[in-house]
Scaffold this motif. Structure first.
Motif, PDB file in Angstrom:
ATOM      1  N   GLY A 263     -17.213  18.792  -7.465  1.00 50.73           N
ATOM      2  CA  GLY A 263     -15.756  18.950  -7.399  1.00 50.73           C
ATOM      3  C   GLY A 263     -15.284  20.031  -8.349  1.00 50.73           C
ATOM      4  O   GLY A 263     -16.074  20.900  -8.755  1.00 50.73           O
ATOM      5  N   ASP A 264     -14.035  19.943  -8.726  1.00 49.75           N
ATOM      6  CA  ASP A 264     -13.412  20.971  -9.560  1.00 49.75           C
ATOM      7  C   ASP A 264     -14.017  21.006 -10.973  1.00 49.75           C
ATOM      8  O   ASP A 264     -14.102  22.050 -11.597  1.00 49.75           O
ATOM      9  CB  ASP A 264     -11.899  20.706  -9.623  1.00 49.75           C
ATOM     10  CG  ASP A 264     -11.150  21.819 -10.309  1.00 49.75           C
ATOM     11  OD1 ASP A 264     -11.247  22.974  -9.844  1.00 49.75           O
ATOM     12  OD2 ASP A 264     -10.483  21.549 -11.327  1.00 49.75           O
TER      13      ASP A 264
ATOM     14  N   VAL B 247      -5.399  20.876  -7.249  1.00 52.66           N
ATOM     15  CA  VAL B 247      -6.844  21.123  -7.116  1.00 52.66           C
ATOM     16  C   VAL B 247      -7.217  21.266  -5.636  1.00 52.66           C
ATOM     17  O   VAL B 247      -7.898  22.203  -5.243  1.00 52.66           O
ATOM     18  CB  VAL B 247      -7.673  19.993  -7.774  1.00 52.66           C
ATOM     19  CG1 VAL B 247      -9.157  20.155  -7.458  1.00 52.66           C
ATOM     20  CG2 VAL B 247      -7.447  19.981  -9.279  1.00 52.66           C
ATOM     21  N   GLY B 248      -6.820  20.309  -4.810  1.00 55.14           N
ATOM     22  CA  GLY B 248      -6.988  20.439  -3.359  1.00 55.14           C
ATOM     23  C   GLY B 248      -8.267  19.874  -2.788  1.00 55.14           C
ATOM     24  O   GLY B 248      -8.404  19.769  -1.586  1.00 55.14           O
TER      25      GLY B 248
ATOM     26  N   VAL C   6       0.858  -1.194   0.000  1.00 54.87           N
ATOM     27  CA  VAL C   6       0.000   0.000   0.000  1.00 54.87           C
ATOM     28  C   VAL C   6       0.892   1.241   0.000  1.00 54.87           C
ATOM     29  O   VAL C   6       1.809   1.357   0.814  1.00 54.87           O
ATOM     30  CB  VAL C   6      -0.932  -0.001   1.239  1.00 54.87           C
ATOM     31  CG1 VAL C   6      -1.710   1.291   1.344  1.00 54.87           C
ATOM     32  CG2 VAL C   6      -1.899  -1.179   1.170  1.00 54.87           C
ATOM     33  N   VAL C   7       0.611   2.167  -0.940  1.00 55.85           N
ATOM     34  CA  VAL C   7       1.483   3.328  -1.144  1.00 55.85           C
ATOM     35  C   VAL C   7       0.668   4.621  -1.111  1.00 55.85           C
ATOM     36  O   VAL C   7      -0.436   4.677  -1.673  1.00 55.85           O
ATOM     37  CB  VAL C   7       2.201   3.221  -2.525  1.00 55.85           C
ATOM     38  CG1 VAL C   7       3.137   4.399  -2.750  1.00 55.85           C
ATOM     39  CG2 VAL C   7       2.965   1.911  -2.648  1.00 55.85           C
ATOM     40  N   GLY C   8       1.185   5.650  -0.455  1.00 57.44           N
ATOM     41  CA  GLY C   8       0.597   6.982  -0.537  1.00 57.44           C
ATOM     42  C   GLY C   8       0.960   7.588  -1.885  1.00 57.44           C
ATOM     43  O   GLY C   8       2.140   7.644  -2.234  1.00 57.44           O
ATOM     44  N   LEU C   9      -0.049   8.001  -2.648  1.00 61.86           N
ATOM     45  CA  LEU C   9       0.196   8.442  -4.032  1.00 61.86           C
ATOM     46  C   LEU C   9      -0.351   9.846  -4.279  1.00 61.86           C
ATOM     47  O   LEU C   9      -1.476  10.161  -3.866  1.00 61.86           O
ATOM     48  CB  LEU C   9      -0.482   7.473  -5.004  1.00 61.86           C
ATOM     49  CG  LEU C   9       0.073   6.052  -5.059  1.00 61.86           C
ATOM     50  CD1 LEU C   9      -0.892   5.139  -5.805  1.00 61.86           C
ATOM     51  CD2 LEU C   9       1.453   6.040  -5.731  1.00 61.86           C
ATOM     52  N   PRO C  10       0.416  10.698  -4.983  1.00 61.49           N
ATOM     53  CA  PRO C  10      -0.088  12.045  -5.270  1.00 61.49           C
ATOM     54  C   PRO C  10      -1.071  12.025  -6.432  1.00 61.49           C
ATOM     55  O   PRO C  10      -0.895  11.277  -7.397  1.00 61.49           O
ATOM     56  CB  PRO C  10       1.188  12.789  -5.697  1.00 61.49           C
ATOM     57  CG  PRO C  10       2.048  11.734  -6.326  1.00 61.49           C
ATOM     58  CD  PRO C  10       1.729  10.439  -5.598  1.00 61.49           C
ATOM     59  N   THR C  11      -2.140  12.806  -6.333  1.00 61.07           N
ATOM     60  CA  THR C  11      -2.975  13.079  -7.510  1.00 61.07           C
ATOM     61  C   THR C  11      -3.210  14.592  -7.515  1.00 61.07           C
ATOM     62  O   THR C  11      -2.868  15.272  -6.549  1.00 61.07           O
ATOM     63  CB  THR C  11      -4.341  12.335  -7.517  1.00 61.07           C
ATOM     64  OG1 THR C  11      -5.292  13.084  -6.769  1.00 61.07           O
ATOM     65  CG2 THR C  11      -4.237  10.911  -6.988  1.00 61.07           C
ATOM     66  N   GLU C  12      -3.804  15.105  -8.577  1.00 64.76           N
ATOM     67  CA  GLU C  12      -4.045  16.550  -8.640  1.00 64.76           C
ATOM     68  C   GLU C  12      -5.124  16.993  -7.636  1.00 64.76           C
ATOM     69  O   GLU C  12      -5.178  18.156  -7.260  1.00 64.76           O
ATOM     70  CB  GLU C  12      -4.424  16.976 -10.065  1.00 64.76           C
ATOM     71  CG  GLU C  12      -5.791  16.499 -10.562  1.00 64.76           C
ATOM     72  CD  GLU C  12      -5.748  15.050 -11.050  1.00 64.76           C
ATOM     73  OE1 GLU C  12      -4.838  14.295 -10.675  1.00 64.76           O
ATOM     74  OE2 GLU C  12      -6.664  14.681 -11.817  1.00 64.76           O
ATOM     75  N   THR C  13      -5.987  16.039  -7.178  1.00 66.40           N
ATOM     76  CA  THR C  13      -7.057  16.414  -6.245  1.00 66.40           C
ATOM     77  C   THR C  13      -6.556  16.351  -4.810  1.00 66.40           C
ATOM     78  O   THR C  13      -6.363  17.382  -4.164  1.00 66.40           O
ATOM     79  CB  THR C  13      -8.275  15.489  -6.424  1.00 66.40           C
ATOM     80  OG1 THR C  13      -7.863  14.136  -6.242  1.00 66.40           O
ATOM     81  CG2 THR C  13      -8.916  15.669  -7.781  1.00 66.40           C
TER      82      THR C  13
END
Ligand code: TXA
Ligand code: MG
Length: 315
Positions: free
Chosen positions: A191-192, A171-172, A22-29
Protein backbone atom coordinates in the motif's frame (compact mmCIF):
# COMPACT_ATOMS: atom_id res chain seq x y z
CA UNK A 1 -35.79 1.23 -1.90
CA UNK A 2 -34.73 4.72 -0.91
CA UNK A 3 -31.14 5.85 -1.19
CA UNK A 4 -29.51 6.69 2.13
CA UNK A 5 -28.48 10.22 2.95
CA UNK A 6 -25.01 11.66 2.45
CA UNK A 7 -23.81 14.30 4.93
CA UNK A 8 -21.11 15.50 7.27
CA UNK A 9 -22.97 14.89 10.55
CA UNK A 10 -20.45 13.04 12.76
CA UNK A 11 -22.85 12.85 15.74
CA UNK A 12 -25.45 11.17 13.56
CA UNK A 13 -22.91 8.65 12.23
CA UNK A 14 -21.81 7.81 15.79
CA UNK A 15 -25.40 7.50 17.00
CA UNK A 16 -26.20 5.04 14.19
CA UNK A 17 -23.05 3.00 14.98
CA UNK A 18 -24.00 2.85 18.69
CA UNK A 19 -27.45 1.55 17.78
CA UNK A 20 -25.96 -1.25 15.67
CA UNK A 21 -26.33 0.40 12.27
CA UNK A 22 -24.00 0.42 9.26
CA UNK A 23 -22.44 3.65 7.98
CA UNK A 24 -20.31 4.56 4.95
CA UNK A 25 -17.21 6.20 6.44
CA UNK A 26 -14.38 8.21 4.85
CA UNK A 27 -10.76 7.23 5.45
CA UNK A 28 -7.59 8.51 3.79
CA UNK A 29 -7.27 5.22 1.83
CA UNK A 30 -10.78 4.26 0.62
CA UNK A 31 -14.30 4.57 2.04
CA UNK A 32 -15.22 1.92 4.61
CA UNK A 33 -18.49 0.21 5.46
CA UNK A 34 -18.44 0.60 9.24
CA UNK A 35 -20.19 -1.06 12.17
CA UNK A 36 -19.56 -1.56 15.89
CA UNK A 37 -16.80 -4.22 15.96
CA UNK A 38 -18.16 -5.69 19.21
CA UNK A 39 -21.73 -6.13 17.91
CA UNK A 40 -22.13 -9.49 16.06
CA UNK A 41 -25.45 -8.55 14.38
CA UNK A 42 -24.09 -5.24 13.12
CA UNK A 43 -20.96 -6.93 11.76
CA UNK A 44 -23.05 -9.69 10.15
CA UNK A 45 -24.96 -6.97 8.28
CA UNK A 46 -21.69 -5.71 6.74
CA UNK A 47 -21.12 -9.16 5.24
CA UNK A 48 -24.69 -9.31 3.89
CA UNK A 49 -24.46 -5.85 2.32
CA UNK A 50 -21.09 -6.56 0.67
CA UNK A 51 -21.91 -10.12 -0.34
CA UNK A 52 -18.62 -11.08 1.27
CA UNK A 53 -17.83 -14.66 2.38
CA UNK A 54 -17.94 -14.87 6.19
CA UNK A 55 -14.41 -16.29 6.47
CA UNK A 56 -12.88 -13.05 5.14
CA UNK A 57 -11.85 -11.11 8.26
CA UNK A 58 -12.40 -7.38 8.77
CA UNK A 59 -10.07 -4.61 9.90
CA UNK A 60 -10.92 -3.04 13.28
CA UNK A 61 -10.38 0.73 13.20
CA UNK A 62 -9.25 2.40 16.40
CA UNK A 63 -8.52 5.96 17.51
CA UNK A 64 -5.04 5.34 18.96
CA UNK A 65 -2.47 2.79 20.13
CA UNK A 66 -3.93 2.36 23.61
CA UNK A 67 -7.31 1.46 22.11
CA UNK A 68 -5.52 -0.93 19.74
CA UNK A 69 -4.03 -2.78 22.72
CA UNK A 70 -7.54 -3.57 23.97
CA UNK A 71 -8.06 -5.80 20.88
CA UNK A 72 -4.91 -7.92 21.18
CA UNK A 73 -3.28 -10.23 23.72
CA UNK A 74 0.17 -9.62 22.24
CA UNK A 75 1.01 -6.08 21.15
CA UNK A 76 4.54 -6.79 19.98
CA UNK A 77 7.50 -4.37 19.96
CA UNK A 78 7.31 -4.45 16.13
CA UNK A 79 3.63 -3.50 16.25
CA UNK A 80 4.44 -0.62 18.59
CA UNK A 81 7.33 0.55 16.38
CA UNK A 82 5.14 0.48 13.25
CA UNK A 83 2.30 2.29 15.03
CA UNK A 84 4.74 4.94 16.28
CA UNK A 85 6.05 5.44 12.76
CA UNK A 86 2.86 5.31 10.67
CA UNK A 87 -0.25 5.84 12.82
CA UNK A 88 -2.52 7.57 12.30
CA UNK A 89 -2.18 6.54 8.67
CA UNK A 90 -2.60 3.96 5.91
CA UNK A 91 -1.11 0.98 7.75
CA UNK A 92 -2.93 -2.07 9.16
CA UNK A 93 -1.23 -4.19 11.80
CA UNK A 94 -2.13 -7.86 12.33
CA UNK A 95 -1.55 -9.24 15.85
CA UNK A 96 -2.86 -12.08 18.06
CA UNK A 97 -6.45 -11.29 18.96
CA UNK A 98 -7.76 -10.70 22.47
CA UNK A 99 -10.21 -13.35 23.77
CA UNK A 100 -13.22 -11.00 23.52
CA UNK A 101 -12.84 -10.29 19.78
CA UNK A 102 -15.88 -11.79 18.04
CA UNK A 103 -15.37 -14.43 15.35
CA UNK A 104 -17.60 -12.42 12.97
CA UNK A 105 -14.69 -9.95 12.77
CA UNK A 106 -11.76 -12.35 12.65
CA UNK A 107 -13.31 -15.02 10.44
CA UNK A 108 -12.27 -17.57 13.10
CA UNK A 109 -8.58 -16.59 12.82
CA UNK A 110 -6.46 -16.32 15.97
CA UNK A 111 -5.34 -12.86 14.83
CA UNK A 112 -6.98 -9.45 14.39
CA UNK A 113 -6.18 -6.63 11.95
CA UNK A 114 -5.99 -3.13 13.50
CA UNK A 115 -5.77 0.26 11.84
CA UNK A 116 -5.73 3.83 13.14
CA UNK A 117 -6.77 6.04 10.18
CA UNK A 118 -5.73 9.67 9.74
CA UNK A 119 -8.80 11.10 7.98
CA UNK A 120 -10.01 13.96 10.22
CA UNK A 121 -13.74 13.09 10.04
CA UNK A 122 -13.04 9.39 10.69
CA UNK A 123 -10.88 10.40 13.64
CA UNK A 124 -13.76 12.44 15.04
CA UNK A 125 -16.05 9.43 14.66
CA UNK A 126 -13.56 7.07 16.35
CA UNK A 127 -12.86 9.45 19.24
CA UNK A 128 -16.53 10.05 19.89
CA UNK A 129 -17.53 6.39 19.43
CA UNK A 130 -14.76 5.18 21.74
CA UNK A 131 -14.72 1.54 20.64
CA UNK A 132 -13.51 -0.28 17.55
CA UNK A 133 -15.19 0.12 14.18
CA UNK A 134 -15.07 -2.91 11.87
CA UNK A 135 -14.92 -1.67 8.29
CA UNK A 136 -14.10 -3.33 5.00
CA UNK A 137 -13.93 -1.19 1.86
CA UNK A 138 -17.49 -0.02 1.04
CA UNK A 139 -17.85 -1.86 -2.28
CA UNK A 140 -19.55 -5.07 -3.30
CA UNK A 141 -17.31 -8.11 -2.90
CA UNK A 142 -14.65 -8.31 -5.62
CA UNK A 143 -15.44 -4.89 -7.08
CA UNK A 144 -13.56 -1.59 -7.18
CA UNK A 145 -13.12 0.21 -3.84
CA UNK A 146 -14.90 3.58 -3.41
CA UNK A 147 -12.87 6.77 -3.05
CA UNK A 148 -15.76 9.26 -2.79
CA UNK A 149 -19.07 9.31 -0.88
CA UNK A 150 -20.86 9.27 -4.24
CA UNK A 151 -19.18 5.96 -5.13
CA UNK A 152 -20.58 4.49 -1.90
CA UNK A 153 -24.01 5.91 -2.65
CA UNK A 154 -24.01 4.42 -6.13
CA UNK A 155 -22.83 0.97 -4.96
CA UNK A 156 -24.54 0.49 -1.60
CA UNK A 157 -26.82 3.51 -1.14
CA UNK A 158 -29.93 1.37 -0.78
CA UNK A 159 -28.53 -0.60 2.11
CA UNK A 160 -26.48 1.62 4.42
CA UNK A 161 -28.04 3.79 7.14
CA UNK A 162 -25.98 6.91 6.41
CA UNK A 163 -22.91 7.96 4.40
CA UNK A 164 -20.47 10.37 6.01
CA UNK A 165 -18.93 12.56 3.30
CA UNK A 166 -15.26 13.30 3.88
CA UNK A 167 -14.45 14.29 0.29
CA UNK A 168 -12.21 12.32 -2.08
CA UNK A 169 -9.71 9.99 -0.38
CA UNK A 170 -6.18 11.40 -0.35
CA UNK A 171 -4.37 8.04 -0.74
CA UNK A 172 -6.88 6.26 -3.00
CA UNK A 173 -5.88 2.63 -2.42
CA UNK A 174 -6.25 0.31 0.54
CA UNK A 175 -3.86 0.31 3.50
CA UNK A 176 -0.62 -1.64 3.66
CA UNK A 177 -1.16 -4.75 5.84
CA UNK A 178 1.75 -5.95 7.98
CA UNK A 179 1.45 -9.19 9.93
CA UNK A 180 3.24 -8.77 13.27
CA UNK A 181 1.99 -12.10 14.63
CA UNK A 182 4.78 -13.87 12.74
CA UNK A 183 8.56 -13.64 12.90
CA UNK A 184 9.84 -12.16 10.69
CA UNK A 185 6.94 -9.79 10.16
CA UNK A 186 5.28 -10.14 6.78
CA UNK A 187 3.68 -7.70 4.37
CA UNK A 188 0.32 -9.21 3.38
CA UNK A 189 -0.88 -6.35 1.15
CA UNK A 190 1.26 -3.57 -0.34
CA UNK A 191 0.00 0.00 0.00
CA UNK A 192 0.95 3.63 0.43
CA UNK A 193 3.31 2.76 3.32
CA UNK A 194 5.97 1.06 1.22
CA UNK A 195 8.12 -2.02 1.81
CA UNK A 196 11.11 0.32 1.98
CA UNK A 197 9.45 2.37 4.73
CA UNK A 198 8.48 -0.74 6.73
CA UNK A 199 12.02 -2.15 6.50
CA UNK A 200 13.39 1.12 7.86
CA UNK A 201 11.34 0.58 11.06
CA UNK A 202 11.41 -3.20 11.63
CA UNK A 203 14.52 -4.84 10.30
CA UNK A 204 13.24 -8.39 9.83
CA UNK A 205 10.63 -8.40 7.08
CA UNK A 206 9.75 -11.43 4.94
CA UNK A 207 9.62 -10.72 1.19
CA UNK A 208 6.34 -9.33 -0.10
CA UNK A 209 5.98 -12.24 -2.48
CA UNK A 210 6.04 -14.63 0.47
CA UNK A 211 3.19 -16.78 1.68
CA UNK A 212 0.09 -14.59 1.53
CA UNK A 213 -2.04 -15.80 4.37
CA UNK A 214 -4.68 -13.10 4.37
CA UNK A 215 -8.01 -14.55 3.34
CA UNK A 216 -9.52 -12.23 0.80
CA UNK A 217 -6.24 -11.83 -1.05
CA UNK A 218 -7.75 -13.54 -4.05
CA UNK A 219 -6.03 -13.35 -7.44
CA UNK A 220 -9.08 -11.55 -8.83
CA UNK A 221 -10.27 -8.52 -6.88
CA UNK A 222 -10.85 -4.79 -7.30
CA UNK A 223 -12.39 -5.60 -10.68
CA UNK A 224 -14.33 -3.11 -12.80
CA UNK A 225 -16.70 -4.23 -15.60
CA UNK A 226 -14.25 -3.19 -18.34
CA UNK A 227 -11.35 -5.51 -19.19
CA UNK A 228 -8.09 -4.26 -17.66
CA UNK A 229 -4.86 -5.01 -19.58
CA UNK A 230 -1.63 -4.43 -17.63
CA UNK A 231 1.35 -3.55 -19.88
CA UNK A 232 4.96 -2.59 -19.19
CA UNK A 233 5.26 0.24 -21.73
CA UNK A 234 3.23 2.56 -23.97
CA UNK A 235 4.74 0.72 -26.95
CA UNK A 236 3.35 -2.58 -25.67
CA UNK A 237 -0.09 -0.95 -25.27
CA UNK A 238 0.06 0.35 -28.86
CA UNK A 239 1.05 -3.04 -30.26
CA UNK A 240 -1.77 -4.82 -28.40
CA UNK A 241 -4.31 -2.22 -29.50
CA UNK A 242 -3.23 -2.59 -33.13
CA UNK A 243 -3.63 -6.36 -32.83
CA UNK A 244 -7.11 -5.94 -31.37
CA UNK A 245 -8.08 -3.56 -34.19
CA UNK A 246 -6.74 -5.98 -36.79
CA UNK A 247 -8.84 -8.78 -35.28
CA UNK A 248 -11.93 -6.54 -35.35
CA UNK A 249 -11.24 -5.77 -38.99
CA UNK A 250 -10.85 -9.39 -40.07
CA UNK A 251 -14.03 -10.49 -38.24
CA UNK A 252 -15.96 -7.89 -40.20
CA UNK A 253 -17.25 -6.43 -36.93
CA UNK A 254 -18.09 -2.78 -37.48
CA UNK A 255 -18.46 -1.95 -33.79
CA UNK A 256 -15.51 0.09 -32.59
CA UNK A 257 -14.24 -1.10 -29.21
CA UNK A 258 -13.89 1.74 -26.75
CA UNK A 259 -10.30 1.65 -25.55
CA UNK A 260 -8.57 3.81 -22.95
CA UNK A 261 -4.86 3.93 -22.03
CA UNK A 262 -3.88 5.01 -18.51
CA UNK A 263 -0.18 5.68 -17.93
CA UNK A 264 0.77 5.07 -14.30
CA UNK A 265 4.46 5.76 -14.94
CA UNK A 266 4.14 9.55 -15.30
CA UNK A 267 3.27 10.20 -11.64
CA UNK A 268 2.61 6.95 -9.73
CA UNK A 269 1.62 8.72 -6.48
CA UNK A 270 -1.01 10.76 -8.26
CA UNK A 271 -2.14 7.76 -10.29
CA UNK A 272 -2.74 5.78 -7.06
CA UNK A 273 -5.00 8.56 -5.78
CA UNK A 274 -7.29 8.54 -8.81
CA UNK A 275 -7.01 5.04 -10.29
CA UNK A 276 -10.17 3.57 -8.76
CA UNK A 277 -12.18 6.66 -9.72
CA UNK A 278 -10.83 6.37 -13.28
CA UNK A 279 -11.73 2.68 -13.57
CA UNK A 280 -15.24 3.50 -12.30
CA UNK A 281 -15.50 6.31 -14.85
CA UNK A 282 -14.47 3.91 -17.63
CA UNK A 283 -17.40 1.66 -16.64
CA UNK A 284 -19.82 4.62 -16.65
CA UNK A 285 -18.58 5.65 -20.10
CA UNK A 286 -18.99 2.11 -21.45
CA UNK A 287 -15.28 1.63 -22.10
CA UNK A 288 -14.51 -2.01 -22.97
CA UNK A 289 -10.73 -2.22 -22.66
CA UNK A 290 -8.40 -0.25 -20.39
CA UNK A 291 -4.65 -0.55 -20.89
CA UNK A 292 -2.63 0.43 -17.83
CA UNK A 293 1.09 1.13 -18.25
CA UNK A 294 2.51 -0.18 -14.97
CA UNK A 295 5.12 1.70 -12.93
CA UNK A 296 8.28 -0.11 -11.71
CA UNK A 297 7.85 -2.54 -8.79
CA UNK A 298 9.13 -0.19 -6.06
CA UNK A 299 7.60 2.32 -3.65
CA UNK A 300 3.92 2.97 -4.39
CA UNK A 301 4.47 1.16 -7.71
CA UNK A 302 4.31 -2.20 -5.87
CA UNK A 303 0.77 -1.48 -4.63
CA UNK A 304 -0.39 -0.15 -8.02
CA UNK A 305 0.91 -3.27 -9.79
CA UNK A 306 -0.77 -5.52 -7.19
CA UNK A 307 -4.19 -3.86 -7.62
CA UNK A 308 -4.07 -3.56 -11.43
CA UNK A 309 -2.94 -7.18 -11.84
CA UNK A 310 -5.83 -8.30 -9.61
CA UNK A 311 -8.26 -6.06 -11.50
CA UNK A 312 -7.14 -7.72 -14.74
CA UNK A 313 -7.55 -11.35 -13.63
CA UNK A 314 -10.36 -13.19 -15.36
CA UNK A 315 -13.37 -13.42 -13.12
O1 TXA B 1 -7.45 0.87 3.72
C1 TXA B 1 -8.07 -0.08 4.18
O2 TXA B 1 -7.52 -1.03 4.75
C2 TXA B 1 -9.61 -0.06 4.02
C3 TXA B 1 -10.15 1.07 4.88
C4 TXA B 1 -11.66 1.10 4.89
O3 TXA B 1 -9.63 1.02 6.16
N1 TXA B 1 -10.17 -1.33 4.40
C5 TXA B 1 -10.02 -2.44 3.66
O4 TXA B 1 -10.73 -3.52 4.16
O5 TXA B 1 -9.37 -2.49 2.65
P1 TXA B 1 -11.00 -4.85 3.33
O6 TXA B 1 -11.91 -5.65 4.18
O7 TXA B 1 -11.48 -4.51 1.98
O8 TXA B 1 -9.61 -5.54 3.28
C6 TXA B 1 -9.05 -5.99 4.49
C7 TXA B 1 -8.06 -7.09 4.23
C8 TXA B 1 -8.70 -8.36 3.72
O9 TXA B 1 -7.99 -8.85 2.61
C9 TXA B 1 -8.56 -9.31 4.90
O10 TXA B 1 -8.39 -10.63 4.49
C10 TXA B 1 -7.34 -8.77 5.61
O11 TXA B 1 -7.45 -7.40 5.48
N2 TXA B 1 -7.37 -9.14 7.03
C11 TXA B 1 -8.27 -8.77 7.95
N3 TXA B 1 -8.02 -9.37 9.14
C12 TXA B 1 -6.93 -10.13 8.95
C13 TXA B 1 -6.15 -11.00 9.79
N4 TXA B 1 -6.48 -11.22 11.05
N5 TXA B 1 -5.09 -11.62 9.24
C14 TXA B 1 -4.75 -11.42 7.96
N6 TXA B 1 -5.45 -10.61 7.11
C15 TXA B 1 -6.50 -9.98 7.60
MG1 MG C 1 -11.82 -4.47 -0.05
Amino acid sequence: MTKSEIGTDVARAVDILRRGGVVGLPTETVYGLGADASNPEAVARIFRIKGRPSDHPLIVHVSDTSTARHWTCNWTPQAQALADAFWPGPLTIVVERAAHVISEVTGELSTVALRCPSHPLMREVLESFGGGIAAPSANRFGKVSPTTALHVLRDLGDEVDYILDGGPCSVGLESTIVDCSTAPVQILRPGDVTLEQVIAVVDLVAPITGNRRAPGMLPSHYAPDCQVHPVESLGEAQREIEEMRAEFGSSGDTGIARIVVLDATVDPEKFATTMYAELRECDIQGVQDVFVVLPPDAGIGTAIRDRILKASSSR
